[in-house]
Motif scaffolding. Structure first.
Motif, PDB file in Angstrom:
ATOM      1  N   ARG A  14      52.021  33.907  47.158  1.00 52.55           N
ATOM      2  CA  ARG A  14      51.771  33.455  45.786  1.00 52.55           C
ATOM      3  C   ARG A  14      50.287  33.129  45.545  1.00 52.55           C
ATOM      4  N   PRO A  15      49.373  34.071  45.798  1.00 54.71           N
ATOM      5  CA  PRO A  15      47.943  33.787  45.599  1.00 54.71           C
ATOM      6  C   PRO A  15      47.631  33.468  44.146  1.00 54.71           C
ATOM      7  N   TRP A  16      46.795  32.438  43.930  1.00 49.67           N
ATOM      8  CA  TRP A  16      46.378  32.109  42.563  1.00 49.67           C
ATOM      9  C   TRP A  16      45.086  32.873  42.249  1.00 49.67           C
ATOM     10  N   THR A  17      44.887  33.147  40.987  1.00 53.84           N
ATOM     11  CA  THR A  17      43.736  33.962  40.577  1.00 53.84           C
ATOM     12  C   THR A  17      43.029  33.356  39.369  1.00 53.84           C
ATOM     13  N   GLU A  18      41.741  33.638  39.288  1.00 57.08           N
ATOM     14  CA  GLU A  18      40.931  33.316  38.117  1.00 57.08           C
ATOM     15  C   GLU A  18      40.001  34.498  37.852  1.00 57.08           C
ATOM     16  N   GLY A  19      39.837  34.872  36.604  1.00 52.66           N
ATOM     17  CA  GLY A  19      38.877  35.899  36.239  1.00 52.66           C
ATOM     18  C   GLY A  19      39.373  37.321  36.326  1.00 52.66           C
ATOM     19  N   LEU A  20      40.679  37.537  36.347  1.00 55.97           N
ATOM     20  CA  LEU A  20      41.191  38.906  36.396  1.00 55.97           C
ATOM     21  C   LEU A  20      40.751  39.715  35.182  1.00 55.97           C
ATOM     22  N   GLU A  21      40.513  39.005  34.076  1.00 59.80           N
ATOM     23  CA  GLU A  21      40.094  39.701  32.856  1.00 59.80           C
ATOM     24  C   GLU A  21      38.702  40.329  32.989  1.00 59.80           C
ATOM     25  N   ASN A  22      37.956  39.929  34.035  1.00 57.07           N
ATOM     26  CA  ASN A  22      36.625  40.496  34.239  1.00 57.07           C
ATOM     27  C   ASN A  22      36.657  41.886  34.894  1.00 57.07           C
ATOM     28  N   VAL A  23      37.802  42.265  35.437  1.00 52.35           N
ATOM     29  CA  VAL A  23      37.931  43.583  36.057  1.00 52.35           C
ATOM     30  C   VAL A  23      38.195  44.608  34.962  1.00 52.35           C
ATOM     31  N   PRO A  24      37.347  45.623  34.827  1.00 53.97           N
ATOM     32  CA  PRO A  24      37.551  46.609  33.750  1.00 53.97           C
ATOM     33  C   PRO A  24      38.863  47.366  33.918  1.00 53.97           C
ATOM     34  N   ALA A  25      39.498  47.684  32.806  1.00 54.05           N
ATOM     35  CA  ALA A  25      40.766  48.419  32.846  1.00 54.05           C
ATOM     36  C   ALA A  25      40.570  49.846  33.328  1.00 54.05           C
ATOM     37  N   GLU A  26      39.377  50.369  33.176  1.00 60.18           N
ATOM     38  CA  GLU A  26      39.068  51.722  33.646  1.00 60.18           C
ATOM     39  C   GLU A  26      37.575  51.824  33.919  1.00 60.18           C
ATOM     40  N   GLY A  27      37.187  52.878  34.611  1.00 61.69           N
ATOM     41  CA  GLY A  27      35.779  53.086  34.918  1.00 61.69           C
ATOM     42  C   GLY A  27      35.378  52.436  36.232  1.00 61.69           C
ATOM     43  N   PRO A  28      34.208  52.821  36.763  1.00 63.25           N
ATOM     44  CA  PRO A  28      33.774  52.333  38.083  1.00 63.25           C
ATOM     45  C   PRO A  28      33.293  50.888  38.046  1.00 63.25           C
ATOM     46  N   ALA A  29      33.498  50.202  39.151  1.00 61.30           N
ATOM     47  CA  ALA A  29      32.980  48.843  39.327  1.00 61.30           C
ATOM     48  C   ALA A  29      32.999  48.514  40.811  1.00 61.30           C
ATOM     49  N   ILE A  30      32.062  47.666  41.210  1.00 61.69           N
ATOM     50  CA  ILE A  30      31.961  47.228  42.606  1.00 61.69           C
ATOM     51  C   ILE A  30      32.465  45.798  42.705  1.00 61.69           C
ATOM     52  N   LEU A  31      33.398  45.546  43.612  1.00 66.79           N
ATOM     53  CA  LEU A  31      33.883  44.205  43.875  1.00 66.79           C
ATOM     54  C   LEU A  31      33.199  43.710  45.147  1.00 66.79           C
ATOM     55  N   ALA A  32      32.244  42.795  44.985  1.00 67.01           N
ATOM     56  CA  ALA A  32      31.471  42.271  46.115  1.00 67.01           C
ATOM     57  C   ALA A  32      32.010  40.898  46.480  1.00 67.01           C
ATOM     58  N   SER A  33      32.617  40.801  47.652  1.00 64.77           N
ATOM     59  CA  SER A  33      33.346  39.587  48.020  1.00 64.77           C
ATOM     60  C   SER A  33      32.778  38.907  49.255  1.00 64.77           C
ATOM     61  N   ASN A  34      32.984  37.586  49.324  1.00 66.42           N
ATOM     62  CA  ASN A  34      32.778  36.902  50.595  1.00 66.42           C
ATOM     63  C   ASN A  34      33.857  37.378  51.560  1.00 66.42           C
TER      64      ASN A  34
END
Length: 262
Positions: A14-34
């Protein structure tokens, strides 16, 4: 398989999340994580509707036998991309090339700027070669991501995970069009990387360490070895001291026996 693995992870942890709306629905993007745990590459894709491709060691895909084939199928199913890391420079170039290809297809590419898992839960200096070069070469936005408490779910060296609820925070996209065409300028690469790491730090709340995690791991390994060598030397010294005491006791016993003989 992503649906099966992702659904199982969400149901169990049951992971909690914040900011999912920042992920574009389509198109390229880089997810840079710790990077806190081996499981980071599974929890992040599990909470997203879109496929995320991460880089994985080629050994996960080439191990022979039934177990090897099952492992390869699992990693392919969850969006892992094999890269041969036998040569440091060659591996870096292969990872950059793979990341660019993923983004040019309009997909999401995930990476860890620290280059390796944190050895102690702190956030370490980002390596500029991968993240910044891929971002500047493609123009894709960079989304800073903070994985939270995943190291408690699966601490290093532990196979069986604990049922602890982790968290994922995704920040607003960062764009670096102002540096377009400067992907070979090391000062620009450093500036881009540091900006992303600062945003990750704000999202994660981690203490920042201005050194590479790989260097800290070497330092910790050297310290552990030195402590082990010192402990071994201390034990050897104690054994030698004990032997000397035994010899001295035997000499005193022999001298006492001679004095008591008629």
């Amino acid at each position: 398989m992503k649906v099966t693995v992702g659904g199982s992870l969400k149901l169990a942890f049951r992971p909690w999340t914040e900011g999912l709306e920042n992920v574009p629905a389509e198109g390229p993007a880089i997810l840079a994580s710790n990077h806190l745990s081996f499981s980071d590459s599974f929890f992040l894709p599990a909470v997203l509707d879109r496929k995320v491709t991460f880089i994985a060691k080629a050994e996960y895909f080439t191990t022979p036998g039934v177990k090897g084939r099952l492992t390869a199928a699992f990693f392919k199913g969850v969006g892992q991309l094999p890269v041969d890391r036998s040569g440091a420079r060659g591996a870096g170039e292969a990872a950059i090339k793979s990341g660019i290809e993923v983004l040019e297809r309009g997909e999401l590419f995930g990476l860890y700027p620290e280059g390796t898992r944190s050895p102690d839960g702190r956030l370490y200096r980002g390596k500029p070669g991968g993240l910044a070069r891929v971002a500047l070469a493609t123009g894709a936005p960079v989304l800073p991501v903070a994985m939270i408490d995943t190291e408690k779910v699966q601490p290093p060296g532990k196979v069986v995970p604990k049922l602890i609820r982790p968290g994922i925070r995704i920040g607003k996209p960062l764009e670096f069009s102002r540096y377009q065409g400067m992907e070979h300028d090391r000062f620009v690469l450093r500036a881009v990387t540091d900006e992303v790491m600062y945003e990750i730090m704000k999202l994660s709340g981690q203490e920042y360490v201005d050194m590479y995690a790989t260097a800290m791991k070497r330092q910790l390994a050297e310290t552990a070895k030195a402590e082990k060598d010192a402990e071994k030397a201390e034990k050897e010294a104690a054994k030698e001291a004990a032997k000397e005491l035994q010899k001295e006791a035997r000499r005193e016993q022999a001298a006492e026996q001679r004095r008591s003989d008629p």
